[in-house]
Write a protein that holds these residues in place. Sequence first.
Motif, PDB file in Angstrom:
ATOM      1  N   UNK A  37       0.814  -1.223   0.000  1.00 25.94           N
ATOM      2  CA  UNK A  37       0.000   0.000   0.000  1.00 25.94           C
ATOM      3  C   UNK A  37       0.848   1.274   0.000  1.00 25.94           C
ATOM      4  N   UNK A  38       2.097   1.165   0.429  1.00 28.47           N
ATOM      5  CA  UNK A  38       2.969   2.348   0.471  1.00 28.47           C
ATOM      6  C   UNK A  38       4.247   2.144  -0.344  1.00 28.47           C
ATOM      7  N   UNK A  39       4.219   1.194  -1.253  1.00 28.62           N
ATOM      8  CA  UNK A  39       5.380   0.916  -2.102  1.00 28.62           C
ATOM      9  C   UNK A  39       5.847   2.176  -2.830  1.00 28.62           C
ATOM     10  N   UNK A  40       4.926   2.962  -3.338  1.00 30.25           N
ATOM     11  CA  UNK A  40       5.272   4.178  -4.077  1.00 30.25           C
ATOM     12  C   UNK A  40       6.058   5.157  -3.210  1.00 30.25           C
ATOM     13  N   UNK A  41       5.808   5.148  -1.916  1.00 34.51           N
ATOM     14  CA  UNK A  41       6.538   6.044  -1.001  1.00 34.51           C
ATOM     15  C   UNK A  41       8.011   5.664  -0.924  1.00 34.51           C
ATOM     16  N   UNK A  42       8.292   4.376  -0.909  1.00 35.03           N
ATOM     17  CA  UNK A  42       9.681   3.921  -0.884  1.00 35.03           C
ATOM     18  C   UNK A  42      10.403   4.401  -2.150  1.00 35.03           C
ATOM     19  N   UNK A  43       9.752   4.254  -3.272  1.00 37.60           N
ATOM     20  CA  UNK A  43      10.338   4.680  -4.540  1.00 37.60           C
ATOM     21  C   UNK A  43      10.484   6.195  -4.579  1.00 37.60           C
ATOM     22  N   UNK A  44       9.461   6.896  -4.141  1.00 35.66           N
ATOM     23  CA  UNK A  44       9.487   8.364  -4.127  1.00 35.66           C
ATOM     24  C   UNK A  44      10.673   8.899  -3.325  1.00 35.66           C
ATOM     25  N   UNK A  45      10.991   8.238  -2.225  1.00 36.75           N
ATOM     26  CA  UNK A  45      12.073   8.695  -1.345  1.00 36.75           C
ATOM     27  C   UNK A  45      13.380   7.947  -1.594  1.00 36.75           C
ATOM     28  N   UNK A  46      13.472   7.307  -2.752  1.00 31.54           N
ATOM     29  CA  UNK A  46      14.708   6.622  -3.176  1.00 31.54           C
ATOM     30  C   UNK A  46      15.164   5.569  -2.171  1.00 31.54           C
ATOM     31  N   UNK A  47      14.205   4.876  -1.595  1.00 37.27           N
ATOM     32  CA  UNK A  47      14.520   3.791  -0.659  1.00 37.27           C
ATOM     33  C   UNK A  47      13.990   2.484  -1.247  1.00 37.27           C
TER      34      UNK A  47
END
Length: 112
Positions: A37-47
Amino acid sequence: FVCVMAHLLEQNDTNVGEGDIKSFDFNEWINQHELHDIKACFTKHKMDTLNTLDMDNHCFSQLIVDEQVLSQSHLIPNIIKAIQSLKQLQQTKSKLVFMTSNENKVLSTIQN
């Protein structure tokens, strides 16, 4: 800037050989720890690489205060456990990278 540099270094890693521990699969890791559900957040923050998924990474604090993550704050313990689960694999794959004098000059210019 630090997040982006770490991310680029991981993407350009060509030292992975057949004898190394199995390659890190970000999508598999996300699914295993129920963080889809928060996968995009990891990508957005380069993690989204083995090198960048670290609580000592400057990007981690940005990830944790992301609006989407905070809206699903029940996932924060999952994030922490998931990142901690990577420690052994990270230690096995870690390597020391030195900046060239030109890279140091650019970094110094940016920081000042």
